[in-house]
Motif scaffolding. Structure first.
Motif, PDB file in Angstrom:
ATOM      1  N   ARG A 136      -3.172   9.362  -9.656  1.00  0.00           N
ATOM      2  CA  ARG A 136      -4.462   9.107  -9.017  1.00  0.00           C
ATOM      3  C   ARG A 136      -4.509   9.731  -7.625  1.00  0.00           C
ATOM      4  NH1 ARG A 136      -7.892   5.530 -11.207  1.00  0.00           N
ATOM      5  NH2 ARG A 136      -7.153   4.267 -12.965  1.00  0.00           N
ATOM      6  N   PRO A 137      -5.682  10.137  -7.172  1.00  0.00           N
ATOM      7  CA  PRO A 137      -5.788  10.647  -5.801  1.00  0.00           C
ATOM      8  C   PRO A 137      -5.635   9.520  -4.790  1.00  0.00           C
ATOM      9  CG  PRO A 137      -7.965  10.468  -6.803  1.00  0.00           C
ATOM     10  CD  PRO A 137      -6.974  10.180  -7.896  1.00  0.00           C
ATOM     11  N   GLY A 138      -5.178   9.866  -3.612  1.00  0.00           N
ATOM     12  CA  GLY A 138      -5.113   8.893  -2.531  1.00  0.00           C
ATOM     13  C   GLY A 138      -4.048   7.836  -2.731  1.00  0.00           C
ATOM     14  N   LEU A 139      -4.223   6.718  -2.027  1.00  0.00           N
ATOM     15  CA  LEU A 139      -3.277   5.609  -2.041  1.00  0.00           C
ATOM     16  C   LEU A 139      -3.861   4.435  -2.815  1.00  0.00           C
ATOM     17  CD1 LEU A 139      -2.151   5.688   1.710  1.00  0.00           C
ATOM     18  CD2 LEU A 139      -1.104   6.867  -0.232  1.00  0.00           C
ATOM     19  N   GLN A 140      -2.972   3.534  -3.225  1.00  0.00           N
ATOM     20  CA  GLN A 140      -3.385   2.329  -3.925  1.00  0.00           C
ATOM     21  C   GLN A 140      -2.759   1.111  -3.235  1.00  0.00           C
ATOM     22  OE1 GLN A 140      -1.598   4.847  -6.054  1.00  0.00           O
ATOM     23  NE2 GLN A 140      -3.578   5.882  -5.851  1.00  0.00           N
ATOM     24  N   VAL A 154       0.852  -1.182   0.000  1.00  0.00           N
ATOM     25  CA  VAL A 154       0.000   0.000   0.000  1.00  0.00           C
ATOM     26  C   VAL A 154       0.893   1.238   0.000  1.00  0.00           C
ATOM     27  CG1 VAL A 154      -0.216  -0.037   2.525  1.00  0.00           C
ATOM     28  CG2 VAL A 154      -1.855   1.263   1.170  1.00  0.00           C
ATOM     29  N   GLY A 155       0.599   2.176  -0.891  1.00  0.00           N
ATOM     30  CA  GLY A 155       1.386   3.397  -0.968  1.00  0.00           C
ATOM     31  C   GLY A 155       0.919   4.277  -2.106  1.00  0.00           C
ATOM     32  N   LYS A 156       1.712   5.292  -2.418  1.00  0.00           N
ATOM     33  CA  LYS A 156       1.433   6.175  -3.549  1.00  0.00           C
ATOM     34  C   LYS A 156       2.046   5.514  -4.782  1.00  0.00           C
ATOM     35  CE  LYS A 156      -0.429  10.046  -4.941  1.00  0.00           C
ATOM     36  NZ  LYS A 156      -1.864  10.317  -4.759  1.00  0.00           N
ATOM     37  N   ILE A 157       1.327   4.542  -5.325  1.00  0.00           N
ATOM     38  CA  ILE A 157       1.847   3.718  -6.410  1.00  0.00           C
ATOM     39  C   ILE A 157       1.673   4.413  -7.754  1.00  0.00           C
ATOM     40  CG2 ILE A 157       1.580   1.490  -7.592  1.00  0.00           C
ATOM     41  CD1 ILE A 157       0.755   0.362  -4.781  1.00  0.00           C
ATOM     42  N   ASP A 158       0.502   4.997  -7.976  1.00  0.00           N
ATOM     43  CA  ASP A 158       0.227   5.746  -9.209  1.00  0.00           C
ATOM     44  C   ASP A 158       0.081   7.218  -8.843  1.00  0.00           C
ATOM     45  OD1 ASP A 158      -0.648   6.911 -11.535  1.00  0.00           O
ATOM     46  OD2 ASP A 158      -2.241   5.460 -11.924  1.00  0.00           O
ATOM     47  N   GLN A 197       5.155   3.653  -9.873  1.00  0.00           N
ATOM     48  CA  GLN A 197       5.891   2.455  -9.504  1.00  0.00           C
ATOM     49  C   GLN A 197       5.552   1.287 -10.434  1.00  0.00           C
ATOM     50  OE1 GLN A 197       6.262   1.593  -5.289  1.00  0.00           O
ATOM     51  NE2 GLN A 197       5.183   3.477  -4.766  1.00  0.00           N
ATOM     52  N   GLU A 198       6.549   0.451 -10.686  1.00  0.00           N
ATOM     53  CA  GLU A 198       6.321  -0.785 -11.417  1.00  0.00           C
ATOM     54  C   GLU A 198       5.882  -1.873 -10.429  1.00  0.00           C
ATOM     55  OE1 GLU A 198       7.593   1.922 -13.738  1.00  0.00           O
ATOM     56  OE2 GLU A 198       9.148   1.264 -12.341  1.00  0.00           O
ATOM     57  N   CYS A 199       4.969  -2.724 -10.857  1.00  0.00           N
ATOM     58  CA  CYS A 199       4.365  -3.744  -9.999  1.00  0.00           C
ATOM     59  C   CYS A 199       4.662  -5.123 -10.582  1.00  0.00           C
ATOM     60  CB  CYS A 199       2.854  -3.534  -9.910  1.00  0.00           C
ATOM     61  SG  CYS A 199       2.363  -1.896  -9.321  1.00  0.00           S
ATOM     62  N   TYR A 200       5.254  -5.992  -9.773  1.00  0.00           N
ATOM     63  CA  TYR A 200       5.729  -7.294 -10.251  1.00  0.00           C
ATOM     64  C   TYR A 200       5.256  -8.398  -9.323  1.00  0.00           C
ATOM     65  CZ  TYR A 200       9.154 -11.122 -10.655  1.00  0.00           C
ATOM     66  OH  TYR A 200       9.766 -12.340 -10.755  1.00  0.00           O
ATOM     67  N   ALA A 202       2.309   1.415 -13.286  1.00  0.00           N
ATOM     68  CA  ALA A 202       1.293   1.822 -12.313  1.00  0.00           C
ATOM     69  C   ALA A 202      -0.062   2.027 -12.964  1.00  0.00           C
ATOM     70  CB  ALA A 202       1.731   3.102 -11.606  1.00  0.00           C
ATOM     71  N   GLN A 203      -0.070   2.267 -14.278  1.00  0.00           N
ATOM     72  CA  GLN A 203      -1.327   2.496 -15.001  1.00  0.00           C
ATOM     73  C   GLN A 203      -1.906   1.213 -15.571  1.00  0.00           C
ATOM     74  OE1 GLN A 203       1.630   4.372 -15.699  1.00  0.00           O
ATOM     75  NE2 GLN A 203       0.913   5.705 -14.027  1.00  0.00           N
ATOM     76  N   GLY A 204      -1.231   0.078 -15.370  1.00  0.00           N
ATOM     77  CA  GLY A 204      -1.784  -1.202 -15.781  1.00  0.00           C
ATOM     78  C   GLY A 204      -1.311  -1.715 -17.125  1.00  0.00           C
ATOM     79  N   LYS A 205      -0.288  -1.128 -17.707  1.00  0.00           N
ATOM     80  CA  LYS A 205       0.271  -1.638 -18.949  1.00  0.00           C
ATOM     81  C   LYS A 205       1.265  -2.753 -18.616  1.00  0.00           C
ATOM     82  CE  LYS A 205       3.091  -0.365 -22.970  1.00  0.00           C
ATOM     83  NZ  LYS A 205       3.860   0.716 -23.638  1.00  0.00           N
TER      84      LYS A 205
END
Length: 567
Positions: free
Chosen positions: A376-380, A369-373, A431-434, A449-452
């Motif tokens: 976007r507002p808020g946390l993801q 949990v953090g400011k990943i994107d 951030q990149e998500c793996y 972070a945008q889902g690509k």
């Protein structure tokens, strides 16, 4: 599902709540390390309380009675580090810094001197009391002097309560907690005894100043006597939460641990215990105690005096909250009211103990949990869900609502280990998500972070560590015992990096330290690369600090942060 305020609305309603919270009083964290060529690198903290125009002068002293000499003709403005080229030829150099503001120079910082390690080996060594390896490490200011001490758990033995043939192992020795100053001084040892088995899930502990006296305490699960059965299991006997004095390791208070409730399940399930710290009222740190992961999950929240505030049982909810636990507890203020919510796993509990939302799809091995994107507002929250899914095992969700922002489309077998969530590629914002599979599956995913989707291969680990080491906004990655730029050159291969113990901003400027374990020694690696930017000490970001607080229990992962990095 229950969620209440938008972030913007909450901040309008509670504009000063965050500033009222209790915070650690940190010193400058000045560190001195000899570079490979001999000059001495110096790094220090920029503090949240420093004015925006703060600059710094650096001073050098060669002996106890010698007058200090200022090394900076002009104060350091762009960064919080400095390289003393003359330090290569100096014997026993000692340094301090002074803040410079519109009112003039402030008092000197604590003195720092290079450790007795060869030039170019950028670490501080802590010799242990024997040739054992540590299992977990926690950081906290035990004596109130503004510097962190380390509290470790040893020996390195991880029994999991899972009872498949040949999996569970009898504890060979008792767990001990030991405290050390970062300069290597041994402070105390607390033997946890035979009432606690050796392993991650039996013996959680956290180090934090809950009671507000400026000195961190140690909170740990414990028992009494020797209730082991002949084969070594502990299934009966009293269980306690112990509060240990941070300066002596002595027990000063105890309260009952959550009981072995039937809805939690038998040994494999009731042996899964966790602890965390959260600011539930927006001002004071509270303690969270949890039992259960794969069936019913019970959480109890305690105020700084260890009075029960609320109790939550997933089994009492109408929606599916059972079996949604992760391998750690994460806490974050997701609704902007300055009070922390609890990310139990693939479900969320509000600061007042009321359920907010659940995905209802089972236990996540990966949970960040953090400011990943940053767009976007808020946390993801980034998830990798362990149980088989037709799709959506790897997904990013909005932390406030639980709404899925993007997800994978393939069927999955077993998304495994801690995955990764970090900004490692400059060409993609955020951030990149793996995440990847094991135990019957061999797929892997890397997303922006945008889902690509930008990767489909195992990068060399299902649980890589990341940290800020050089001077750019992207993190470096720890793979196969080597610290490197992702898909780039190796920076160095620190001994013990295959068993990294902690990543945290413990010393120096905003770049992070890597704590590793070898037999008989802890090593704190810190960068000696000069930066041309500065940033407030990461440990003063509450989300980041509370990540670090849970490093000593559950499965540890590099800490997240509440704001994107701005160079």
């Amino acid at each position: 599902m229950r969620y209440v305020l938008s972030v913007a609305a909450a901040l309008m309603l509670f504009p000063s709540a965050a500033s009222a919270q209790m915070a650690e009083k940190l010193d400058r964290g000045l560190v001195a390390i000899r570079q490979a060529e001999g000059p001495v690198y110096l790094g220090w903290r920029l503090l949240e309380s420093d004015p925006a125009d703060a600059t710094f002068h650096v001073y050098h002293q060669t002996g106890q009675s010698d007058a200090p000499r200022r090394l900076t003709a002009e104060p350091v403005r762009q960064s919080t580090n400095f390289v003393d080229a003359e330090g290569a030829s100096a014997d026993n150099p000692r340094y301090f810094v002074r803040i410079v503001t519109a009112d003039g120079e402030g008092p000197p910082s604590s003195i720092a001197a290079p450790p007795a390690t060869p030039a170019g080996q950028s670490h501080v060594a802590i010799r242990l009391q024997g040739d054992y390896r540590t299992h977990k490490v926690a950081a906290g200011d035990l004596d109130g002097d503004g510097r962190y001490e380390l509290v470790l758990q040893q020996p390195d033995f991880n029994t999991d309560p899972y009872q498949a043939p040949g999996y569970w192992k009898k504890s060979p020795d008792t767990y001990k907690l030991e405290a050390y100053a970062i300069d290597g001084r041994f402070l105390w040892r607390h033997d946890m005894g035979w009432s606690i088995e050796a392993g991650t899930w039996y013996a959680p502990y956290v180090v934090y100043d809950l009671d507000g006296d400026g000195k961190a305490e140690v909170y740990c699960k414990g028992g009494e006597g020797d209730p082991r059965e002949p084969e070594g299991h502990v299934k009966t006997g009293p269980e306690w939460l112990y509060k240990l004095d941070g300066q002596s390791g002595q027990i000063v208070k105890k309260i009952p641990w959550i009981g072995r409730l039937p809805e939690i399940g038998e040994y494999n399930y009731f042996c899964r215990n966790m602890l965390a710290v959260a600011y539930l009222d927006g001002r004071r740190p509270h303690l969270l105690m949890q039992r259960g992961t794969y069936r019913a999950i019970v959480i109890e929240a305690y105020d700084p005096e260890l009075n029960l505030v609320w109790r939550w049982n997933s089994h009492d909810e109408k929606e599916k909250y059972d079996s949604q636990g992760a391998h750690t507890i994460r806490v974050a203020d997701v609704d902007g009211d300055a009070c922390d919510e609890i990310i139990v796993g693939s479900c969320l509990v509000d600061h007042d103990g009321k359920a907010m939302w659940t995905l209802g799809i089972g236990h996540p091995d990966t949970c960040y949990v953090g400011k990943i994107d940053p767009g976007r507002p808020g946390l993801q929250i980034f998830f990798g869900i362990e149980p088989r899914q037709k799709s959506g095992a790897v997904r990013l969700v909005d932390a406030l609502s639980g709404k899925t922002l993007w997800a994978n489309q393939e069927p999955t077998v077993h998304v495994h280990a801690q995955g990764m969530c970090a900004d490692i590629l400059a060409e993609h914002p955020g951030q990149e998500c793996y995440a990847g599979e094991a135990k019957g599956g061999d797929q892997a995913w890397m997303y922006t972070a945008q889902g690509k989707r930008i990767g489909s291969e195992n990068i060399g680990s299902l649980a890589p560590w990341t940290l800020w080491w050089d001077a750019d906004p992207q993190k470096e990655i720890l793979l196969k015992g080597k610290l490197m730029k992702f898909q780039g050159e190796t920076i160095f291969a620190p001994p013990g990096a295959d068993r990294a113990q902690m990543v945290a901003d413990l010393l120096g400027d905003w770049r992070e330290e890597l704590v590793t374990a070898i037999d008989g020694e802890l090593r704190i690696y810190t960068t000696t690369i000069p930066a041309q930017s500065r940033r407030v000490c990461l440990m003063q970001d509450r989300l980041y600090r509370l990540y670090v607080a849970t490093n000593s229990m559950g499965y540890n992962t590099p800490p997240q942060h509440s704001e994107p990095f701005v160079h």
